[in-house]
Scaffold this active site. Structure first.
Site, mmCIF file in Angstrom:
data_model
loop_
_atom_site.group_PDB
_atom_site.id
_atom_site.type_symbol
_atom_site.label_atom_id
_atom_site.label_comp_id
_atom_site.label_asym_id
_atom_site.label_seq_id
_atom_site.Cartn_x
_atom_site.Cartn_y
_atom_site.Cartn_z
ATOM 1 N N HIS A 141 0.886 -1.169 0.000
ATOM 2 C CA HIS A 141 0.000 0.000 0.000
ATOM 3 C C HIS A 141 0.924 1.220 0.000
ATOM 4 C CE1 HIS A 141 -2.469 -2.903 2.416
ATOM 5 N NE2 HIS A 141 -3.483 -2.371 1.770
ATOM 6 N N GLU A 271 -10.734 -6.785 -4.876
ATOM 7 C CA GLU A 271 -10.579 -7.843 -3.866
ATOM 8 C C GLU A 271 -11.834 -7.905 -3.001
ATOM 9 O OE1 GLU A 271 -6.823 -7.675 -1.751
ATOM 10 O OE2 GLU A 271 -7.752 -8.585 0.003
ATOM 11 N N GLU A 307 -9.209 -13.563 -1.925
ATOM 12 C CA GLU A 307 -8.459 -13.853 -0.690
ATOM 13 C C GLU A 307 -9.191 -14.960 0.056
ATOM 14 O OE1 GLU A 307 -6.727 -10.645 1.453
ATOM 15 O OE2 GLU A 307 -7.092 -11.586 3.393
ATOM 16 N N ASP A 335 -4.949 -13.741 -2.898
ATOM 17 C CA ASP A 335 -4.301 -13.339 -1.653
ATOM 18 C C ASP A 335 -4.277 -14.600 -0.791
ATOM 19 O OD1 ASP A 335 -3.538 -10.822 -2.257
ATOM 20 O OD2 ASP A 335 -4.746 -9.812 -0.740
ATOM 21 N N ASP A 346 -11.037 -12.091 10.254
ATOM 22 C CA ASP A 346 -10.000 -12.209 9.230
ATOM 23 C C ASP A 346 -8.653 -12.382 9.945
ATOM 24 O OD1 ASP A 346 -8.865 -12.074 6.741
ATOM 25 O OD2 ASP A 346 -9.000 -9.904 6.561
ATOM 26 N N ASP A 348 -5.937 -13.809 8.772
ATOM 27 C CA ASP A 348 -4.786 -13.669 7.860
ATOM 28 C C ASP A 348 -3.632 -14.610 8.213
ATOM 29 O OD1 ASP A 348 -5.922 -11.750 6.239
ATOM 30 O OD2 ASP A 348 -5.007 -10.053 7.256
ATOM 31 N N ASP A 378 -0.903 -12.410 1.771
ATOM 32 C CA ASP A 378 -1.562 -11.437 2.645
ATOM 33 C C ASP A 378 -1.785 -12.150 3.985
ATOM 34 O OD1 ASP A 378 -2.836 -9.331 3.697
ATOM 35 O OD2 ASP A 378 -4.395 -9.158 2.177
#
Ligand code: XUL
Ligand code: CO
Length: 475
Positions: A141, A271, A307, A335, A346, A348, A378
């Site tokens: 980002h 996404e 994702e 992702d 989430d 991750d 991710d």
């Protein structure tokens, strides 16, 4: 109750104190790493070798057991099927902080500031990490890699300074898999960015995406991602959903026009995610996003970045959302992460489930690969994993899991019995009438005549357990 609130306020103060107690210069206990001008000297990951493939019998945590980059599987090198990427935000900006606790990770190269010097040092650490891991792609980002300035102009020039260094460090091998704009962290985006009720915020977000697309293009990025973290709502009572969706479509349309204007040939990716941070995000899942693109005439301009943890948050499996994207020609990138089956948010996590990875790779193979997309990790270390080497171990584990998935999926495809089971299941349609139905040439009168002529139809077994047995035998 009052006591609990007091405790919460006190513990928040502790968090604030800990966060501010971080040293502001090159860390004292690592003095030998700091040059005269406070700059980091030598390696960021001393003692970590270039990660090599050692095969499944290796016990070395710093070696690949299944990912053998140059090995050819189904006519393509593993590195070309997998096109791995490191996510800068998790690996280099993840602190381990959560809503209940302070950061737990203090990487030795961090000095506790968000200065440009620190951003550049972190960027050097990123490239040493990529080189040692043998991964040629990274994702970022805009705001992960460079600090905010006092104005948008100053913020842009900070970004330019760090991007110039990244360009130099990339050499001719490493490129961004994708870049994106962070349109969810700053308070100005609290009502959304492209779907904000404030025109000034819409304009600011447009300026930010314009710049993020420019730097992604400058760095040779292959894709550009839109994740609409706050493009959604908390309640419909105060929301004009139709107007917000129209605004989002106009915003994405302007991004397409700007991409063409600057000659950026990368794929634009959306996404999907159902919620978090908003209660309801507009890009709920692949099917919802597909319908949005169709409604606004944007199909053909965008693909999807699926994702896995977002897919499971929306009540699907990762495999389901990948297949939904694939059969609609929209599978552009993955992702690569996973959630926890016992928690609803989430998390991750790096993917470790070989069965899930095999299903993911079945979709990817059917898609003919992902290029120019790839697999972006991710994914983040658990809060309790605090050693620098854990960053390597986590990525190696994630890469090996997907590599194993690729090997298993290839075995299933070469064996052919699963595909044969599916083919047989629909074989009644491999007939003259089936052909007419599939060509849209069978009307209800014709079908009624057949139904009456044939009487009660024979219905075959779905063979689910056999399908599962075949699948399991590949793992
Ligand atoms: C958040 C998420 C983002 C996007 C990029 O859930 O997945 O990191 O991938 O903004
Ligand atoms: Co993501």
């Amino acid at each position: 109750m009052a006591g609990r609130i007091l405790l919460l306020v006190l513990s928040m103060n502790v968090v604030f104190f800990i966060a501010n107690a971080v040293p502001e210069t090159c860390p004292a206990d690592l003095g030998e790493k700091c040059g005269e001008n406070g700059e980091w000297e030598g390696e960021f990951f001393p003692g970590i070798p270039k990660i090599k493939y050692e095969g499944p019998s290796s016990k070395n945590p710093l070696a690949y057991k299944w990912y053998n980059a140059e090995e050819v599987i189904l006519g393509k090198k593993m590195k070309d099927w997998l096109r791995f990427s490191v996510a800068f935000w998790h690996t280099f900006r993840g602190t381990g902080a959560d809503p209940f606790g302070a950061p737990t990770k203090y990487w030795p190269w961090e000095d506790g500031t968000n200065s440009i010097a620190m951003a550049k040092r972190r960027m050097r650490a990123n490239f040493e990490f990529l080189n040692k891991l043998g991964v040629d792609r990274w994702c970022f980002h805009d705001r992960d890699i460079a600090p905010y300035g006092k104005t948008l102009q100053e913020t842009n020039s900070n970004l330019d300074e760090v991007v110039a260094l990244a360009k130099e460090l990339q050499g001719d091998k490493i490129r961004p898999l994708w870049g994106t704009a962070q349109l969810f962290m700053h308070p100005r985006y609290m009502h959304g960015a492209a779907t904000s009720s404030e025109l000034g915020v819409y304009a600011y977000a447009a300026a930010q995406v314009k710049k993020a697309m420019e730097v992604t293009h400058y760095l040779g990025g292959e894709n550009y991602v839109f994740w609409g973290g706050r493009e959604g709502y908390q309640t419909l009572l105060n929301t004009d959903m139709e107007r917000e969706l129209d605004h989002l479509a106009r915003f994405l349309g302007a991004a397409v026009a700007y991409k063409k204007k600057i000659g950026f040939n990368g794929t634009l990716l959306i996404e999907p995610k159902p919620q978090e941070p908003t209660k309801h995000q507009y890009d709920w899942d692949a099917a919802t996003t597909l319908n949005f693109l169709r409604k606004y005439g944007l199909l053909g301009e965008f693909k999807l970045n699926i994702e896995c943890n977002h897919a499971t948050l929306s009540g699907h499996s990762c495999h389901h959302d990948l297949e939904t994207a694939r059969i609609n020609g929209l599978l552009g990138n993955i992702d690569a992460n996973t959630g926890d089956p016992q928690v609803g948010w989430d998390t991750d996590q790096f993917m470790t489930d070989i069965g899930e990875a095999t299903m993911v790779m079945l979709s990817v193979i059917k898609n003919g690969g992902l290029a120019p997309g790839g697999f972006n990790f991710d994914a983040k270390l658990r809060r309790e994993s605090t050693d620098v080497e854990d960053l390597f171990i986590a990525h190696i584990g994630g890469m090996d899991t997907l590599a194993r998935g690729l090997r298993n999926a290839a075995k299933l495809i070469e064996d052919g019995s699963l595909a044969e089971l599916v083919r047989k299941r629909y074989s009644s349609f491999d007939t003259e009438l089936g052909g007419q139905i599939e060509a849209g040439k069978a009307d209800f009168e014709m079908l009624e005549k057949k139904a009456m002529e044939w009487g009660e139809p024979k219905v075959a077994s779905a063979k689910q357990e056999l399908a599962e047995m075949i699948f399991q035998s590949s793992l």
